[in-house]
Design a protein around this motif. Structure first.
Motif, PDB file in Angstrom:
ATOM      1  N   ILE A 174       0.862  -1.186   0.000  1.00 28.31           N
ATOM      2  CA  ILE A 174       0.000   0.000   0.000  1.00 28.31           C
ATOM      3  C   ILE A 174       0.896   1.234   0.000  1.00 28.31           C
ATOM      4  O   ILE A 174       1.745   1.392   0.890  1.00 28.31           O
ATOM      5  CB  ILE A 174      -0.932   0.026   1.230  1.00 28.31           C
ATOM      6  N   GLN A 175       0.711   2.097  -0.965  1.00 26.22           N
ATOM      7  CA  GLN A 175       1.456   3.349  -1.024  1.00 26.22           C
ATOM      8  C   GLN A 175       0.556   4.455  -0.433  1.00 26.22           C
ATOM      9  O   GLN A 175      -0.426   4.849  -1.043  1.00 26.22           O
ATOM     10  CB  GLN A 175       1.820   3.679  -2.468  1.00 26.22           C
ATOM     11  N   PRO A 176       0.886   4.937   0.765  1.00 26.81           N
ATOM     12  CA  PRO A 176       0.019   5.924   1.417  1.00 26.81           C
ATOM     13  C   PRO A 176       0.126   7.331   0.831  1.00 26.81           C
ATOM     14  O   PRO A 176      -0.774   8.159   1.040  1.00 26.81           O
ATOM     15  CB  PRO A 176       0.493   5.911   2.871  1.00 26.81           C
ATOM     16  N   GLN A 177       1.209   7.599   0.106  1.00 25.49           N
ATOM     17  CA  GLN A 177       1.380   8.945  -0.439  1.00 25.49           C
ATOM     18  C   GLN A 177       0.234   9.274  -1.393  1.00 25.49           C
ATOM     19  O   GLN A 177      -0.133   8.482  -2.249  1.00 25.49           O
ATOM     20  CB  GLN A 177       2.726   9.050  -1.155  1.00 25.49           C
ATOM     21  N   GLY A 178      -0.311  10.453  -1.223  1.00 26.00           N
ATOM     22  CA  GLY A 178      -1.397  10.890  -2.081  1.00 26.00           C
ATOM     23  C   GLY A 178      -2.769  10.418  -1.640  1.00 26.00           C
ATOM     24  O   GLY A 178      -3.777  10.743  -2.277  1.00 26.00           O
ATOM     25  N   LYS A 179      -2.844   9.621  -0.554  1.00 24.27           N
ATOM     26  CA  LYS A 179      -4.123   9.153  -0.028  1.00 24.27           C
ATOM     27  C   LYS A 179      -4.387   9.889   1.278  1.00 24.27           C
ATOM     28  O   LYS A 179      -3.807   9.576   2.318  1.00 24.27           O
ATOM     29  CB  LYS A 179      -4.096   7.636   0.162  1.00 24.27           C
ATOM     30  N   ILE A 180      -5.276  10.861   1.217  1.00 21.47           N
ATOM     31  CA  ILE A 180      -5.455  11.782   2.340  1.00 21.47           C
ATOM     32  C   ILE A 180      -5.933  11.070   3.597  1.00 21.47           C
ATOM     33  O   ILE A 180      -5.596  11.456   4.724  1.00 21.47           O
ATOM     34  CB  ILE A 180      -6.426  12.931   1.937  1.00 21.47           C
ATOM     35  N   HIS A 181      -6.710   9.982   3.419  1.00 21.31           N
ATOM     36  CA  HIS A 181      -7.250   9.280   4.596  1.00 21.31           C
ATOM     37  C   HIS A 181      -6.200   8.394   5.266  1.00 21.31           C
ATOM     38  O   HIS A 181      -6.479   7.810   6.316  1.00 21.31           O
ATOM     39  CB  HIS A 181      -8.474   8.438   4.208  1.00 21.31           C
ATOM     40  N   LEU A 182      -4.980   8.322   4.688  1.00 19.50           N
ATOM     41  CA  LEU A 182      -3.903   7.561   5.312  1.00 19.50           C
ATOM     42  C   LEU A 182      -2.815   8.477   5.869  1.00 19.50           C
ATOM     43  O   LEU A 182      -1.668   8.067   6.046  1.00 19.50           O
ATOM     44  CB  LEU A 182      -3.305   6.576   4.295  1.00 19.50           C
ATOM     45  N   GLN A 183      -3.182   9.704   6.139  1.00 23.13           N
ATOM     46  CA  GLN A 183      -2.254  10.668   6.746  1.00 23.13           C
ATOM     47  C   GLN A 183      -2.661  10.899   8.204  1.00 23.13           C
ATOM     48  O   GLN A 183      -3.839  10.839   8.534  1.00 23.13           O
ATOM     49  CB  GLN A 183      -2.282  11.983   5.969  1.00 23.13           C
ATOM     50  N   PRO A 184      -1.724  11.191   9.109  1.00 26.03           N
ATOM     51  CA  PRO A 184      -0.274  11.219   8.903  1.00 26.03           C
ATOM     52  C   PRO A 184       0.298   9.802   8.818  1.00 26.03           C
ATOM     53  O   PRO A 184      -0.138   8.906   9.522  1.00 26.03           O
ATOM     54  CB  PRO A 184       0.237  11.949  10.138  1.00 26.03           C
ATOM     55  N   GLN A 185       1.277   9.642   7.957  1.00 28.01           N
ATOM     56  CA  GLN A 185       1.792   8.319   7.627  1.00 28.01           C
ATOM     57  C   GLN A 185       2.467   7.612   8.802  1.00 28.01           C
ATOM     58  O   GLN A 185       2.565   6.380   8.806  1.00 28.01           O
ATOM     59  CB  GLN A 185       2.761   8.421   6.455  1.00 28.01           C
TER      60      GLN A 185
END
Length: 419
Positions: A371-382
């Motif tokens: 899963i690449q969290p970059q660019g997925k706002i609901h997976l912030q903060p990483q």
């Protein structure tokens, strides 16, 4: 050797090791290194894959589903289990053709792969043509599968005929000699099978030396039916027949009391927990925390999309965690580590596959999702990765999936199933 670098790894191993900015090395189908970056491992790499801060965890294990029912998604909502089965599901399944079944299975395989599921335990009542088509679809997909031909008592078939037909399916599966496609014996449930068929099913499982797979203790109504029919609750009745002394997956296990949980802890039975299906059909909330504390293996499952209505295991794990917190009145119950293990290594234990899959460890098969969290706002903060993997991730967040070291999903697209 392939080395995946710049990855944050959730191993889901016994000690729940997590490696930030780590590397995963795979040779052939097996993991040969997992941990913090080591130059000597990088130097041996034939191929370096830089995943730029992505999250990696084991492929998910779906402990109980019905892939052929994918064509019945949305067929009937807002009904309790027995009405739903008897008036809608079973009549619809009677109309299935091999072509319909194959199409439904391929759709299910695609949906599971896209959401990071790499292993599943299926239950369906096939004919000879269907099992061949189902096997070819699963083989091509590269997924790992336990296939459980389902047995029912019927006025149209004697117990001997049902057993003979089921044995033929099992022998066909064994004839494939494919370690990724194995069989269980699946009498549907104590209420849909006669005592004679239940006994014959156990005999068949013993003869073939394979596990059992059965719906058990799913509803209060089931308990009432079996109590009236045999003078015992479902678990006690199956115990009398010898089911608890044979390796088995009991799907649901909603209606279990404290004494029954103690008995399960001293048995060869594991539980496949289907939280969303049980909620939708108003079946109840399984006593998962009590089962786990007693030492009963519990894995997560979706059931079919006709009662769910999807195959999103991340959603299933999240729901399982929330339900156990609410049921116990204690928010500390079913914590993040427990939820992630239930989706992976505990599911592998339920299926008797924990030596091969379920965690990212040296020597195990390289089944994993990215899963690449970059660019997925609901997976912030990483930095709150573990929390997000339970409480925020959706199936659509899965970018890549590997089985036995081979990429089967790339950028969300399944590479191994032709719809």
């Amino acid at each position: 050797m392939k080395v995946y670098q710049n990855v944050n790894i959730v191993t889901c191993d016994q000690d729940f090791h997590v490696y930030l900015d780590g590397i995963l090395a795979v040779k052939g189908s097996q993991i040969v290194y997992v941990g913090q970056e080591k130059q000597e491992i990088l130097d041996q790499a034939e191929q370096l894959i830089d995943y730029q801060g992505a999250w990696i965890m084991p492929g998910l294990v779906n402990c109980h589903t019905h892939s052929a029912m994918t064509g019945l998604r949305g067929i009937r909502d807002d009904s309790n289990l027995h009405e739903w089965l008897e008036e809608y599901i079973w009549p619809a399944e009677a109309q299935f053709t091999p072509e319909m079944t194959t199409k439904a299975v391929k759709e299910a395989l695609t949906e599971m792969l896209q959401s990071g599921t790499t292993t599943f335990n299926d239950m369906y009542n096939p004919n000879g043509v269907e099992i061949e088509k189902i096997y070819e679809a699963v083989k091509t997909s590269k997924m790992r599968c336990y296939f459980s031909p389902t047995l029912f008592s019927s006025e149209n078939e004697t117990t001997a005929e049902t057993i003979a037909r089921t044995r033929a399916v099992i022998e066909t599966i064994k004839g494939y000699q494919d370690p990724n496609f194995k069989a269980m014996v699946a009498p549907h449930s104590p209420y849909s099978c006669s005592r004679e068929l239940l006994e014959a099913s156990l005999d068949l499982a013993n003869e073939e030396n394979i596990p059992l797979h059965i719906h058990v203790a799913e509803t209060q109504e089931e308990s009432g039916i079996i109590l009236k029919r045999y003078g015992k609750r479902p678990l006690a009745f199956l115990d009398e027949l010898g089911y608890l002394d044979h390796q088995a997956v009991f799907a649901h296990g909603v209606e279990l009391n404290e004494k029954e949980i103690e008995r399960l802890a001293d048995s060869q039975v594991a539980i496949a927990h289907n939280p969303i299906s049980n909620l939708k059909l108003a079946s109840g909330i399984a006593p998962v925390v009590q089962l786990q504390k007693a030492g009963v293996p519990v894995g997560i499952a979706t059931d079919s999309v006709a009662s769910n209505n999807n195959l999103d295991m991340f959603e299933e794990g999240r729901t399982a965690a929330l339900l156990q917190k609410m049921k116990s009145g204690d928010a500390s119950q079913f914590p993040i580590e427990t939820a992630l293990k239930a989706l992976t290594i505990e599911g592998a234990k339920v299926l008797g596959m924990a030596d091969e899959i379920g965690s990212l460890e040296v020597g195990k098969q390289a089944d994993f999702l990215v899963i690449q969290p970059q660019g997925k706002i609901h997976l912030q903060p990483q930095e709150n990765m573990l929390s997000h993997l339970v409480y925020a991730v959706k199936s659509s967040d899965v970018d890549h999936v590997y089985i036995a070291g081979e990429q089967v999903v790339k950028d969300g697209q399944v590479l191994t199933v032709n719809l």
